[in-house]
Design a protein around this motif. Sequence first.
Motif, PDB file in Angstrom:
ATOM      1  N   LYS A 122      -0.941  75.958  84.170  1.00 45.96           N
ATOM      2  CA  LYS A 122       0.417  76.390  83.831  1.00 45.96           C
ATOM      3  C   LYS A 122       0.481  76.839  82.373  1.00 45.96           C
ATOM      4  CE  LYS A 122       2.851  73.421  87.091  1.00 45.96           C
ATOM      5  NZ  LYS A 122       3.985  72.538  87.328  1.00 45.96           N
ATOM      6  N   TYR A 142       4.927  60.942  71.828  1.00 44.30           N
ATOM      7  CA  TYR A 142       6.377  61.168  71.791  1.00 44.30           C
ATOM      8  C   TYR A 142       6.769  62.161  72.887  1.00 44.30           C
ATOM      9  CZ  TYR A 142      10.933  62.715  70.035  1.00 44.30           C
ATOM     10  OH  TYR A 142      12.267  63.040  69.929  1.00 44.30           O
ATOM     11  N   ASP A 143       6.066  63.276  72.940  1.00 44.97           N
ATOM     12  CA  ASP A 143       6.399  64.305  73.935  1.00 44.97           C
ATOM     13  C   ASP A 143       6.277  63.769  75.362  1.00 44.97           C
ATOM     14  OD1 ASP A 143       6.877  66.094  71.940  1.00 44.97           O
ATOM     15  OD2 ASP A 143       5.100  67.332  72.274  1.00 44.97           O
ATOM     16  N   LEU A 144       5.299  62.905  75.581  1.00 42.65           N
ATOM     17  CA  LEU A 144       5.074  62.419  76.941  1.00 42.65           C
ATOM     18  C   LEU A 144       5.980  61.239  77.301  1.00 42.65           C
ATOM     19  CD1 LEU A 144       1.173  62.681  77.069  1.00 42.65           C
ATOM     20  CD2 LEU A 144       2.835  64.179  78.182  1.00 42.65           C
ATOM     21  N   CYS A 158       7.525  80.045  74.080  1.00 44.09           N
ATOM     22  CA  CYS A 158       6.487  79.009  73.904  1.00 44.09           C
ATOM     23  C   CYS A 158       5.102  79.523  74.318  1.00 44.09           C
ATOM     24  CB  CYS A 158       6.862  77.785  74.738  1.00 44.09           C
ATOM     25  SG  CYS A 158       5.715  76.419  74.566  1.00 44.09           S
ATOM     26  N   CYS A 208       7.795  77.178  68.470  1.00 44.17           N
ATOM     27  CA  CYS A 208       9.079  76.637  68.990  1.00 44.17           C
ATOM     28  C   CYS A 208       9.554  75.496  68.101  1.00 44.17           C
ATOM     29  CB  CYS A 208       8.906  76.057  70.388  1.00 44.17           C
ATOM     30  SG  CYS A 208       8.286  77.191  71.587  1.00 44.17           S
ATOM     31  N   ASN A 221       1.477  80.695  81.052  1.00 42.52           N
ATOM     32  CA  ASN A 221       2.552  80.935  80.094  1.00 42.52           C
ATOM     33  C   ASN A 221       2.024  81.682  78.865  1.00 42.52           C
ATOM     34  OD1 ASN A 221       5.467  80.090  79.850  1.00 42.52           O
ATOM     35  ND2 ASN A 221       4.680  79.632  77.813  1.00 42.52           N
ATOM     36  N   GLY A 278       2.850  77.690  75.627  1.00 34.64           N
ATOM     37  CA  GLY A 278       2.388  76.930  76.792  1.00 34.64           C
ATOM     38  C   GLY A 278       1.618  75.673  76.424  1.00 34.64           C
ATOM     39  N   GLY A 279       1.229  75.572  75.161  1.00 36.04           N
ATOM     40  CA  GLY A 279       0.376  74.466  74.707  1.00 36.04           C
ATOM     41  C   GLY A 279       0.854  73.058  75.043  1.00 36.04           C
ATOM     42  N   PRO A 280       2.162  72.796  74.976  1.00 33.90           N
ATOM     43  CA  PRO A 280       2.604  71.415  75.210  1.00 33.90           C
ATOM     44  C   PRO A 280       2.237  70.841  76.580  1.00 33.90           C
ATOM     45  CG  PRO A 280       4.325  72.642  74.094  1.00 33.90           C
ATOM     46  CD  PRO A 280       3.249  73.628  74.450  1.00 33.90           C
ATOM     47  N   VAL A 281       1.983  71.682  77.583  1.00 37.04           N
ATOM     48  CA  VAL A 281       1.619  71.107  78.893  1.00 37.04           C
ATOM     49  C   VAL A 281       0.119  71.227  79.163  1.00 37.04           C
ATOM     50  CG1 VAL A 281       3.890  71.421  79.933  1.00 37.04           C
ATOM     51  CG2 VAL A 281       2.173  73.231  80.205  1.00 37.04           C
ATOM     52  N   LEU A 283      -1.854  68.182  80.547  1.00 41.86           N
ATOM     53  CA  LEU A 283      -1.570  67.727  81.921  1.00 41.86           C
ATOM     54  C   LEU A 283      -1.779  68.831  82.953  1.00 41.86           C
ATOM     55  CD1 LEU A 283       1.703  65.654  81.362  1.00 41.86           C
ATOM     56  CD2 LEU A 283      -0.627  64.796  81.593  1.00 41.86           C
ATOM     57  N   TYR A 284      -1.342  70.039  82.625  1.00 42.57           N
ATOM     58  CA  TYR A 284      -1.391  71.140  83.598  1.00 42.57           C
ATOM     59  C   TYR A 284      -1.968  72.393  82.935  1.00 42.57           C
ATOM     60  CZ  TYR A 284       1.985  67.858  85.551  1.00 42.57           C
ATOM     61  OH  TYR A 284       2.607  66.721  85.986  1.00 42.57           O
TER      62      TYR A 284
END
Lengths: 319, 104
Positions: free
Chosen positions: A266, A138-140, A254, A219, A270, A256-259, A262-263
Amino acid sequence: MPLPTGDVIGILADNLRLRRSVLPLSAKVATKWTEGLGLRHGGDTMLYTGMMYQLIPYIEGLVKAEIKFGDSWLAKYTGLGRKVNRVVNISAFMARPSAAERAVYDQVPINVVHLLRKAGVEFGALFEDDLYSGALAYDLGADEVLLEHARRVHAVFRKRGVKTVITIDPHTTTMLRSVYPKILEGYDIEVRSYLEVLAEKGMAPSMMLSGDVAIHDSCVFARYEGIVDEPRELLAAAGVTIRDPENTGRQTWCCGGPVESLYPAKAAANAEKRVAQLRAAAPDAVTMCPMCFVNLSSAAGDTMRFKDISQYLREAYAS
Amino acid sequence: MTALVNPGLAEELERSDEFNADACMNCGVCSAICPMGVDVQPRKLFRYVLLGMEDRVKAEVEPVFSCLLCKMCEENCPSGVHIAENVRTLRHHIVRTVFGIGRG
């Protein structure tokens, strides 16, 4: 260097489509936490993990492998890796956490079982049918892949006669409560976080805790689901002195976990910023999401201590 | 510098009532408050959509996928822009048209 974004998303989406999870776990691993708890099979109210806590040590292993591959000559073969992964589950070979690492995360649903029982809640579990919610797809933006998977989860609920699910982590909560009703016809499952259930019960602690704890709001709990007061009420009633960091509640920062998938660099940068805010509030911190826990504790190293909220609550209310 | 314009882009992306890039008044609160800093600039991405600059949207893969979807920007947006859902919609467009995932 990060791996090619499209290929990584492709591998995760293929896994969800072909193997029912972005990172497939064996049924034995996914249900290990249920052992010895005497959980009921079936019933209309279910404790639902969405495999989130069980997945985290595997995601961590995969991210470490991604960082290694990203810096090596193998990075240019990620597209080929996606093709191979459709036939052979290569992600399973990339992430192999130890039993001790897995046990840390399995402990959270075990804590929740004891807390709900202490609160007098009747519930069962879906065991091998407790499927991943599809949160990452969903997020992606892999909406078609998500829809196919969400239908699979809904079919399980229908087949097993589920009316209410009690969730543990924020991502599964928002998927089942706020996203599924928008994409699935006839979806009418009641979804409640265990924190909401426990706060409503107004339990008395069997052991009072003490000390200052910095609170890290998720979040998703705070801004997507409006869950801000419940964890505070439960911790405060248990004797914990809550220290709010610079960004807190609906203005939480946040982890930072959601990215991370992929990154990773980053995500780590965060997390370091957030750890500095939390460390300024107290040397101990509480999280309520497995992604927050792993990202922040990795960034903090031994400079501060993190615990999942279920650990504090079990100690106070169900020890 | 030239740009290939797709005047129907905003309409193509408007899969649900939640997509509201046109509510953005370009004030920059989102960019100022974003935990990811200048890596993600929602107002710029939404302007590309409103101007039909599809190639620019597709060239912004890393900014679009660097968004945490944490809704810090949305919580503080004075115009009520559904920033997270708008970004997710851009992701869906890129996932389908650039990465070829989820088509058929």
